[in-house]
Design a protein around this motif. Structure first.
Motif, short mmCIF file in Angstrom:
data_model
loop_
_atom_site.label_atom_id
_atom_site.label_comp_id
_atom_site.label_asym_id
_atom_site.label_seq_id
_atom_site.Cartn_x
_atom_site.Cartn_y
_atom_site.Cartn_z
N ASP A 75 0.81 -1.23 0.00
CA ASP A 75 0.00 0.00 0.00
C ASP A 75 0.84 1.28 0.00
OD1 ASP A 75 0.93 0.14 2.63
OD2 ASP A 75 -1.03 -0.24 3.53
N HIS A 76 2.16 1.14 0.05
CA HIS A 76 3.10 2.27 0.02
C HIS A 76 2.91 3.24 1.19
CE1 HIS A 76 4.73 1.04 -3.83
NE2 HIS A 76 3.50 0.76 -4.16
N ILE A 77 2.45 2.70 2.32
CA ILE A 77 2.33 3.49 3.55
C ILE A 77 3.63 3.35 4.33
CG2 ILE A 77 1.12 3.73 5.76
CD1 ILE A 77 -0.52 4.72 3.40
N LEU A 78 4.20 4.48 4.71
CA LEU A 78 5.41 4.52 5.51
C LEU A 78 5.00 4.58 6.97
CD1 LEU A 78 8.52 4.82 5.59
CD2 LEU A 78 8.17 7.30 5.38
N SER A 79 5.55 3.70 7.80
CA SER A 79 5.20 3.68 9.22
C SER A 79 6.36 3.12 10.03
CB SER A 79 3.94 2.84 9.46
OG SER A 79 4.17 1.49 9.11
N GLY A 80 6.31 3.37 11.34
CA GLY A 80 7.37 2.87 12.21
C GLY A 80 7.16 3.26 13.65
N THR A 81 8.27 3.36 14.37
CA THR A 81 8.24 3.72 15.78
C THR A 81 9.16 4.91 16.02
OG1 THR A 81 9.98 2.13 16.31
CG2 THR A 81 7.71 1.38 16.61
N THR A 82 8.87 5.63 17.08
CA THR A 82 9.73 6.72 17.51
C THR A 82 10.02 6.57 18.99
OG1 THR A 82 10.03 9.12 17.64
CG2 THR A 82 7.77 8.29 17.91
N MET A 83 11.19 7.01 19.39
CA MET A 83 11.62 6.91 20.78
C MET A 83 12.20 8.25 21.20
SD MET A 83 14.78 4.64 22.26
CE MET A 83 15.94 5.55 21.26
N ASP A 84 11.85 8.70 22.39
CA ASP A 84 12.46 9.88 22.98
C ASP A 84 13.85 9.47 23.45
OD1 ASP A 84 13.36 11.94 24.65
OD2 ASP A 84 11.38 12.30 25.50
N MET A 85 14.89 10.00 22.83
CA MET A 85 16.25 9.58 23.14
C MET A 85 16.68 10.00 24.55
SD MET A 85 18.00 10.10 19.41
CE MET A 85 19.57 9.38 19.87
N ASN A 86 15.99 10.99 25.14
CA ASN A 86 16.28 11.39 26.52
C ASN A 86 15.54 10.51 27.52
OD1 ASN A 86 17.78 13.45 25.40
ND2 ASN A 86 16.18 14.98 25.64
N ASN A 87 14.53 9.80 27.04
CA ASN A 87 13.71 8.93 27.87
C ASN A 87 13.34 7.70 27.04
OD1 ASN A 87 11.94 7.80 29.70
ND2 ASN A 87 10.34 9.34 29.40
N PRO A 88 14.27 6.75 26.87
CA PRO A 88 14.09 5.63 25.94
C PRO A 88 12.85 4.77 26.19
CG PRO A 88 16.37 5.76 26.63
CD PRO A 88 15.60 6.74 27.48
N GLY A 89 12.25 4.87 27.36
CA GLY A 89 11.01 4.13 27.63
C GLY A 89 9.79 4.77 26.99
N SER A 90 9.95 5.99 26.49
CA SER A 90 8.85 6.70 25.85
C SER A 90 8.85 6.40 24.35
CB SER A 90 8.99 8.21 26.10
OG SER A 90 7.96 8.91 25.44
N ILE A 91 7.95 5.52 23.93
CA ILE A 91 7.90 5.04 22.55
C ILE A 91 6.50 5.29 21.99
CG2 ILE A 91 8.04 2.98 21.08
CD1 ILE A 91 10.07 1.87 23.11
N ALA A 92 6.43 5.68 20.74
CA ALA A 92 5.14 5.85 20.05
C ALA A 92 5.26 5.28 18.65
CB ALA A 92 4.76 7.32 19.99
N HIS A 93 4.13 4.95 18.07
CA HIS A 93 4.08 4.51 16.68
C HIS A 93 3.76 5.70 15.80
CE1 HIS A 93 4.35 0.32 17.81
NE2 HIS A 93 3.49 0.58 18.77
N TRP A 94 4.23 5.69 14.56
CA TRP A 94 3.92 6.76 13.61
C TRP A 94 3.63 6.15 12.25
CZ3 TRP A 94 7.01 7.56 9.30
CH2 TRP A 94 8.28 6.99 9.33
N TRP A 95 2.85 6.89 11.44
CA TRP A 95 2.45 6.43 10.12
C TRP A 95 2.05 7.63 9.26
CZ3 TRP A 95 -0.16 6.18 14.59
CH2 TRP A 95 -1.38 6.83 14.65
N CYS A 96 2.31 7.50 7.98
CA CYS A 96 1.87 8.50 7.01
C CYS A 96 0.44 8.09 6.59
CB CYS A 96 2.76 8.51 5.78
SG CYS A 96 4.42 9.06 6.12
N PRO A 97 -0.51 9.01 6.65
CA PRO A 97 -1.88 8.65 6.31
C PRO A 97 -2.12 8.45 4.81
CG PRO A 97 -1.76 10.96 6.90
CD PRO A 97 -0.40 10.38 7.14
N THR A 98 -1.18 8.87 3.98
CA THR A 98 -1.30 8.70 2.53
C THR A 98 -0.06 7.99 2.00
OG1 THR A 98 -0.34 10.88 2.13
CG2 THR A 98 -2.75 10.75 2.25
N PRO A 99 -0.18 7.30 0.86
CA PRO A 99 0.98 6.60 0.30
C PRO A 99 2.14 7.55 -0.01
CG PRO A 99 -1.04 5.88 -0.75
CD PRO A 99 -1.40 7.06 0.10
N VAL A 100 3.34 7.01 0.12
CA VAL A 100 4.56 7.78 -0.16
C VAL A 100 5.00 7.48 -1.58
CG1 VAL A 100 6.99 8.04 0.46
CG2 VAL A 100 5.26 7.78 2.24
#
Length: 100
Positions: A75-100
């Motif tokens: 589907d050409h959707i770009l997605s992954g995870t992000t981490m706060d490098m100052n607080n490595p336990g703080s993780i979120a998922h991210w995604w582009c809502p439209t194809p790349v």
């Protein structure tokens, strides 16, 4: 994968991000980012696209987010995870809502 014209993505923690970037022939990324809350950041050196994967670090002016993602070949959707490098336990998922 080419994202040199920039991308917009949503995060599971409620933030939306508008990434304005350029990408050179080797995949190196540079540019800026702005959240839907008005926070501004800069893409750090070492951020790059390799094949269908991307890794970039945004310096948000005190905190630093490391973003890793892959492009779904169907589907050409770009997605992954992000981490706060100052607080490595703080993780979120991210995604582009439209194809790349």
């Amino acid at each position: 994968m080419y994202i040199g014209s920039g991308i917009q993505f949503d995060q599971s923690n409620g933030f939306g991000v508008d990434l304005k970037c350029s990408q050179d022939a080797s995949g190196k990324l540079s540019g800026t980012a702005t959240t839907n809350g008005g926070m501004q950041g800069t893409i750090e050196d070492g951020s790059r696209v390799v094949g269908d994967s991307v890794v970039f670090i945004i310096n948000w002016g005190g905190s630093r987010g490391r973003y890793e993602g892959t492009l779904n070949p169907i589907d050409h959707i770009l997605s992954g995870t992000t981490m706060d490098m100052n607080n490595p336990g703080s993780i979120a998922h991210w995604w582009c809502p439209t194809p790349v």
